[in-house]
Design an enzyme around this catalytic site. Structure first.
Site, PDB file in Angstrom:
ATOM      1  N   MET A 142       0.805  -1.218   0.000  1.00  0.00           N
ATOM      2  CA  MET A 142       0.000   0.000   0.000  1.00  0.00           C
ATOM      3  C   MET A 142       0.845   1.278   0.000  1.00  0.00           C
ATOM      4  O   MET A 142       1.890   1.337   0.631  1.00  0.00           O
ATOM      5  CB  MET A 142      -0.912  -0.006   1.218  1.00  0.00           C
ATOM      6  CG  MET A 142      -2.151   0.819   1.000  1.00  0.00           C
ATOM      7  SD  MET A 142      -3.040   1.057   2.533  1.00  0.00           S
ATOM      8  CE  MET A 142      -2.031   2.296   3.303  1.00  0.00           C
ATOM      9  N   SER A 163      36.490 -28.842 -19.332  1.00  0.00           N
ATOM     10  CA  SER A 163      36.072 -27.451 -19.476  1.00  0.00           C
ATOM     11  C   SER A 163      34.599 -27.456 -19.883  1.00  0.00           C
ATOM     12  O   SER A 163      34.219 -28.065 -20.884  1.00  0.00           O
ATOM     13  CB  SER A 163      36.924 -26.765 -20.544  1.00  0.00           C
ATOM     14  OG  SER A 163      36.458 -25.449 -20.733  1.00  0.00           O
ATOM     15  N   TYR A 189      38.815 -22.545 -12.455  1.00  0.00           N
ATOM     16  CA  TYR A 189      38.831 -21.237 -13.099  1.00  0.00           C
ATOM     17  C   TYR A 189      37.541 -21.001 -13.862  1.00  0.00           C
ATOM     18  O   TYR A 189      36.797 -21.946 -14.159  1.00  0.00           O
ATOM     19  CB  TYR A 189      40.031 -21.103 -14.068  1.00  0.00           C
ATOM     20  CG  TYR A 189      39.923 -22.019 -15.245  1.00  0.00           C
ATOM     21  CD1 TYR A 189      39.227 -21.629 -16.400  1.00  0.00           C
ATOM     22  CD2 TYR A 189      40.476 -23.288 -15.220  1.00  0.00           C
ATOM     23  CE1 TYR A 189      39.083 -22.484 -17.474  1.00  0.00           C
ATOM     24  CE2 TYR A 189      40.345 -24.159 -16.287  1.00  0.00           C
ATOM     25  CZ  TYR A 189      39.640 -23.756 -17.409  1.00  0.00           C
ATOM     26  OH  TYR A 189      39.487 -24.613 -18.478  1.00  0.00           O
TER      27      TYR A 189
END
Lengths: 942, 942
Positions: free
Chosen positions: B108, B825, B913
């Site tokens: 509100m 990877s 990494y």
């Protein structure tokens, strides 16, 4: 250093038993078993696998005591036979065989006639009362020993043998006179000396020792190692070595050799079935130079021997509780059983034998279920070549190519080189074989009308194979030697040519292709009766239900006839492809995206207005009103709804038929799945048409045609995708154009309600495809439930709402999905595509076949489920789905659902059902039972 | 039934503190905190969230004692202020605000001026010494209360207000005379009565109770519920309600209102920065009708107040340990602080402030690291618009469109409508902005030469956005209001048009597009210095290494400058696309399949001959010899090797450059990955060319051209795939044409060896893409190791062999793969595509944007990793890979590697990494540090 072992290293045959397979190898254990139960086996002994292991561990040195024990057992053999090893007058001659616990390629071949030397050969000749077989045995020993043990190129011997025959104008080895054999023996010895640098030992004991060492060493030859690695057989089991006295069937008219089956391998009938060649050795049977007599003739020629053979055969069958394939030799009126093994049999025979053996009290019902290969089941159900006609065709040299059996059954018909021609010839009342380089969806109308399909490319999972298996028609694929010339409309191989319209025959079980007709026979009522008995037993054992994939009422009826307990996959897009519907589909697709945007906009605004704080409500209400006006005036929206309305009528009729056919059984209907562009013509057509029109002189007619072609091109381009498999399909369309799914649900529930009101019990299940995120279900479910509730109108039946699991992410988040779904169905084709990142269409020809051939993949993951990858996702989804929703129904509806190895895996996972092509339902019923009985295991490993 | 609660339900401000956020809500707790530490806050009290919960649980009934406690606190307020609520002479007036623990939309709005009634308005006027502000406050109360509490459409009031001004020819609300306000008040009351059916209460206590109930109820309004569900905020927290005396800045020249920052939000400089409006209320500042004065003017106008303001500002900053954004009001010479919150700031300011606060001893280094958004880092590094020039351009109405910021930075330049034009204009020395509907790989040469890119379609992950982020250039995408007309070569929006060659400016951070030039400023040395300080601190904290993706020596150098510790992905196919190489590639591809088949055949035969039993060896050797002769004569093989040889020279040069640039750091080189067809021209060209040639009259020249075009078409068709993403690419080509990978490995090791011999320390790592089965690595590794060993020739450096994890099956079988690989990877782009079954190219435009907008997907999984699905696979692969191979190096090299939320996830997984675009390396360094410090969390949930 030699490795010492504790236990006994050599067992006489009568000391062993069938239970000692691990220690004695399979051959040794079974020869022992026969000896143990009183079958007349030539005397002999077995060197244990343990001895072999010790030999290999010890740097290829016999463990202490082994040689002594072997010598001792040779002496025992001498005592038993009354002959002496190396004795000039009464020489003992035996065979040396390798035999591991598991049969395996690459192991050493048998050496026969061990013990024949310069010294013993004349004595043997006297024993045989014939010089020729003795000299021939010696010749064979040198050739076999040098090839197998010393590694001399066999060709060196074969060329001499050929020359010896040529010089004398002879055709067969056995025609060589003794003098010629003596010359050959001398020449063979020269070869050994030249090739190995040493003369062959003349001392039989030295030869024996060499042979045994060669047996042991063969355990580690590269082919055996590769095989073991591939099959996951441990490398440290070792092989046994079986030494058994030679018996000679070529010592006169009271001698001979034969092979028999204890029941007919063709029909399963309980009669001895086999061949006998009097005065011959086993090799002569193999060489095929003399025609053997049917076994029945033995009954006439040597009734006593026949009686012995028959008794022995029954004894062996009873003992092994299965049909036996037995080799025997009669040496001067005395019967010797050389080998017994389980008899190979045709599919109908396998079924009859299994059922008969139960009736005879030999097998339990459960054992009988395990005795039939699931793949046999289809073969029993389909037409096959009449064996005599096929043998005849082979003899006539009518086999012109051999490919891969893509779908079982056999068919003869005229060759058609394209689907339209197939339809034309079929309309003319001909049986047609569709012959193509490969097939695509464009060929389906021709495949439907053909009796069989033959392609030069593709494998078990090529389009042709998949479609024909679904249709239960024979198909031969990957027939690479077949050159299909579309322009000349002919196919050639092996110097023979079949022109379009000429008769050709294919065997979808073996992949054989014949020129001309080969008579086919339909399954007999008896065959089908036996099969039904067996499947009835199977049904009592299985825990998996078997459902079928069916897109039409006809398929549903067939599925039900074959024992299907539900429809696991009813594809709705197939219904869309019908010719009378395509115009509506295309209208839908051209109007849909724009219409849907307009409709979504109104929806979004309404929702926002509803939820907005009071301060924003008014302006949102104004915007909503404006959007509603735009919607009311949109031509796209009008077209969209018109197309939907028309399609809904079609769909309701479709669903009515299927639900009716599957009365009281569940029917899973999958909402639209296919990439949208599949419903549109090829882009290239339009581009070329536009090129063509643009060259024409401008005219009103040309301009209209041009505008239309450009419009169509634009539509096709708008729907074009670079990777449609990963594109805008399935529930993604269901979310961007929800009216399509709403229409389908309305059609399903309307059809179901009508049937319900007619008193037909219906169990529709609505399935959402290509779900990858739980929010897709959360978004769709309330919308579709609302539509369904309205169509249901309070009628007293229920429906289920569920999802395909065919995207890896769906499997990975199955716990979430299960809260929004009542059932999961594994779409294992797509799941395999995504999990491997293999596009099935592209992979097959480009690298997948190469992968399977080079054994990079242990099996084709589109044929049988990849347990380590795809299977892992299935396990995870099943476990986590059930954990989140214990009542979850889980099944599989991909092509894999009909593959026995996959069924075994699904059983292990505890699925509720497998769903497969109607034709494979009986196969699946058997495979499910075998899985439950632990007789069928999934493919294992990575 | 009302729910009873035990504790205190209302707290006076001075009773609370900042630690009580959960109980008092955020606004209540911070107002209390200020009161607690002696900041002059208007007196007030807070109703607890616990009271709200009890109210909602109890079926919207006040819990026993709550109302009494509120009344009691109002009385305390009366005592404190010396005013009385509802008193005609000396009325107390206050505000009512909602305030949950977490700020959330849909709650509100504030109601101001509670306590003004017919009875009190005149008394208030007397207190204010002015009738107008008192009447205006009453008017606002009715309007606010009715809209917020009673749900009356605000437009009903606004239209009356507009009419009142229009009737009198007035422009601003504050110009309305008292009489007009009285008329409006009466009219407003009529509206309430008509709209709600009841007159508005005239009893201020009744209004207060209604307002508090509305605050409580607003906790459950649909927008708030939706927001909480989306954000995962519990539904049972409830909201607090803050009641605070009104202070008035519009009571004369010794009154006023202002806002200030404790430091410059633009530069971070330590000076008060803000505005002050004498004799005004906060709403007047918001309405913008009078121009506020700079805060410095307050020093002149009200030096004492300024001193108080300054002291309070410093006190608040020190207390909250961050720059504060403060609202204050001066009522008749007395200062009140209405609100303080953390000040928003530009990226360079954020960095400077963080670093300065450390220098001032306010923050620790680690706290400072957490104070800068990773996205700020890029903005500091890139050119941005000069703030004054940008404000100016806005004021001049030169913003013509707003899209999505696709890549940060700002640029001005002449518009070019296609890449060739971009190159042409760039060659002419112009700054160029490439303007396109969307970009594709065909545009790359233009993007490279452009200063920035503007597209009308696409999102954060569109081609244009991805490429420009990689290049560190500004880009605005998805500018849907922009109509790009390629034929007329112009772009228009908002009724304005930019023609090709005219100047346009884009802000890649905000997505704004300006006509004409907007001056840009380069990052200052100071900015960069502060950033380096901060990143230096970050580097000490992070555990993840940050590597970069670089395909060229230039990129590698840039990566290193930005702090990269290795190259995580060097794509070799980009090298293949160079113009001088394409002919060799095409030769390779046209000869390759046939040549490779011939070579494989010889290989297979040799192997089979080697492993065959002696009996088969001779014939296999003969076959091998025949195959070798075929190989020696094959033109395809000659062409194949010639192409490979030439390409090897190119590749060796490429690798030499990269390895040299990354001296002493690891460089992961990925072997060829792209689908082969990417190297070939579009099929359509040939089809049309053939159509064209076939229409020409036959001639030798035409026939040659036709034959060539047909040959090329055939080649393109042979390589065509229906789903190239899932097709013949990556290691699949490496297995079917292993000579390509062998060539690449030879080139890598040769280049590395040369550098090694020159004394350069090299760490090459060879990466295999698209692996889905361990056998692919098992097959390739020995082959490639053999090639490498030969090229290495005993040189004293090593290399690593590893695999991408980008196919779901690779992740699912990571334990197996890890035994054959030294590193993993994650190719998170492909892994996301396969896991979701989303083709990125297709998904973006067709459904992905819709999914993100409709919140079907909580975020775009191509921008930030999908933790529940893709992330689950990554976790599984990391854990099982490390378990099988503890030394396994694991990283990520997809686009996600530069996304802070993904970096936080990678930190949680314990990767070694992340590798990202060179331009994002500084961002990643900060994100990695924040992850290690627990300041940055991954996206959660499904």
């Amino acid at each position: 250093m030699a490795t010492t072992i504790g236990g006994k290293m050599v067992y006489r045959l009568e000391e062993g038993s069938a239970k000692m397979v691990e220690l004695l190898g399979s051959k040794g254990a079974h020869a022992s078993e026969m000896a143990r139960i009183g079958i007349p086996v030539p005397p002999g002994f077995v060197i244990t696998t343990e001895a072999c292991r010790a030999y290999l561990k010890g740097g290829k040195q016999f463990p202490p005591g082994l040689w002594e024990s072997i010598v001792d057992n040779v002496h025992k053999l001498e005592a038993e036979t009354g002959k002496r090893f190396g004795d000039a007058g009464n020489p003992l001659v035996f065979s040396v065989r390798s035999g591991a616990a598991v049969s395996m390629p690459g192991m050493m071949d048998t050496i026969l006639n061990m013990g024949v030397t310069d010294v013993t050969v004349d004595g043997l000749a006297r024993l045989m009362a014939d010089e020729r077989p003795a000299l021939d045995a010696y010749r064979r020993l040198i050739q076999g020993f040098s090839g197998v043990v010393l590694g001399v190129d066999r060709e060196k011997f074969e060329s001499l043998l050929r020359k010896a025959k040529a010089d004398r104008g002879l055709q067969h080895d056995y025609q060589l006179p003794p003098a010629a054999l003596r010359e050959l023996i001398a020449a063979f010895k020269e070869v050994v000396k030249r090739e190995t640098g040493h003369p062959i030992f003349d001392d039989p004991w030295a030869l024996l020792r060499q042979a045994i060492e060669a047996v042991f060493s063969s355990w580690n030859n590269p082919r055996a190692i590769t095989y073991r690695e591939f099959q996951g057989i441990p490398h440290d089991m070792g092989t046994g070595c079986v030494i058994m006295s030679m018996v000679f069937g070529n010592l006169g008219e009271d001698s001979g050799t034969g092979v028999l089956f204890t029941r007919s391998p063709a029909t399963g009938e309980k009669v001895l079935y086999g061949e006998f060649l009097p005065n011959a050795q086993g090799e002569d049977v193999v060489a095929g130079v003399r025609t053997p007599l049917a076994i029945a003739s033995l009954k006439r020629e040597m009734p006593e021997i026949y009686a012995q053979v028959e008794e022995t055969a029954r004894k062996l069958e009873a003992h092994y509780r299965d049909v036996q394939d037995i080799e025997f030799t009669v040496e001067r009126g005395k019967l010797f059983i050389l080998q017994t093994r389980t008899g190979k049999r045709t599919a109908p025979a396998a079924v009859k034998i299994a059922v008969d053996l139960v009736r005879e009290g030999v097998l339990t019902v459960n054992e009988a279920v395990g005795r039939v290969q699931p793949s046999d089941v289809t073969q029993v159900l389909l037409p096959r070549f009449d064996p005599a006609a096929k043998a005849n065709a082979s003899d006539e040299g009518r086999i012109i190519a051999k490919g891969v059996g893509g779908s079982p059954g056999a068919a003869s018909g005229v060759a058609a080189m394209d689907p339209d021609k197939a339809v034309e010839l079929a309309n003319a009342g001909k049986n047609v074989i569709l012959v193509r380089a490969e097939t695509s969806p464009d060929d389906v109308h021709g495949i439907i009308r053909a009796a069989g399909v033959l392609t030069s490319r593709g494998g078990m999972t090529s389009h042709a194979a998949v479609v024909t298996r679904g249709l239960g028609k024979p198909c031969v694929v990957g027939t690479e030697e077949l050159h299909v010339d579309m322009e000349a409309r002919k196919a050639s191989a092996r110097g023979k040519t079949v022109k379009e319209g000429e008769v050709i025959s294919i065997d979808g079980a073996t992949g054989e292709v014949f020129i001309g007709e080969v008579r086919t026979v339909e399954p007999t009522a008896d065959d089908l009766g036996e099969l039904n008995t067996l499947l009835g037993w199977a049904d009592e054992q299985r825990r998996l239900q078997v459902w079928a994939n069916a897109d039409t009422p006809e398929d549903a009826v067939r599925a039900r006839q074959n024992g299907s307990e539900g429809i696991g996959l009813c594809r709705t897009e197939h219904m869309f492809f019908a010719e009378d519907r395509l115009p509506h589909i295309q209208k839908l697709l051209s109007a849909g995206p724009e219409a849907s945007r307009v409709i979504r906009e109104v929806e979004t605004l309404r929702l926002r207005a509803e939820k907005a704080p009071a301060s924003e409500r008014a302006s949102l209400q104004q915007k909503t009103a404006a959007a509603e006006r735009a919607l009311a005036q949109s031509q796209s929206v009008k077209d969209y709804y018109a197309a939907l309305e028309r399609l809904e009528q079609f769909q309701a009729e479709d669903f009515h038929g299927i639900l009716k056919a599957m009365e009281s059984l569940p029917v899973i209907i999958r909402l639209l799945d296919a990439p949208l562009h599949e419903f549109l013509p090829n882009k290239l057509n339009f581009i070329r048409e536009i090129d063509e029109l643009q060259r024409q002189r401008a005219s009103k007619q040309r301009d209209t045609a041009l505008a239309e072609a450009q419009r169509q091109l634009k539509l096709v381009e708008a729907l074009e995708e670079s990777n449609p498999m990963l594109g805008h399909r399935g529930c993604r369309v269901g979310l961007t154009m929800p009216e399509i799914y709403e229409m389908q649900v309305r059609a399903i529930i309307t059809a179901a309600r009508q049937l319900h009101e007619e008193g037909v019990v219906v169990h529709p299940e609505i399935m959402i495809p290509i779900v990858s995120h739980v929010n897709e279900l959360k978004w769709l479910r309330p919308r579709l439930d609302a539509v369904a509730a309205k169509a249901l109108g309070g009628a007293g039946f229920t429906y289920k709402f569920g999802t395909m699991i065919e995207v890896p992410r769906a499997a990975l988040t199955a716990g979430e999905l299960a809260k929004e779904a009542q059932f999961f169905s594994f779409g294992s084709n797509d799941l395999t595509q995504m999990t491997f990142a293999y596009s099935r269409d592209d992979a097959e020809g480009k690298f997948l076949r190469h992968y399977v051939e080079a054994e990079v993949l242990p099996w084709n993951p589109f044929a049988s489920i990849d347990t380590a990858g795809v299977g892992r996702l299935m396990r995870l989804a099943t476990e986590e789905g059930r954990a989140a929703n214990p009542g979850l129904e889980v099944g599989i509806c991909g092509e894999h659902g009909g593959d026995p190895k996959t069924i075994a895996f699904c059983h292990q996972l505890g699925l509720n059902y497998v769903s497969c092509s109607p034709f494979r339902v009986p196969v699946a019923r058997l495979a499910a039972a075998q899985s439950a009985l632990g007789q069928l295991k999934p493919n294992g490993g990575a």
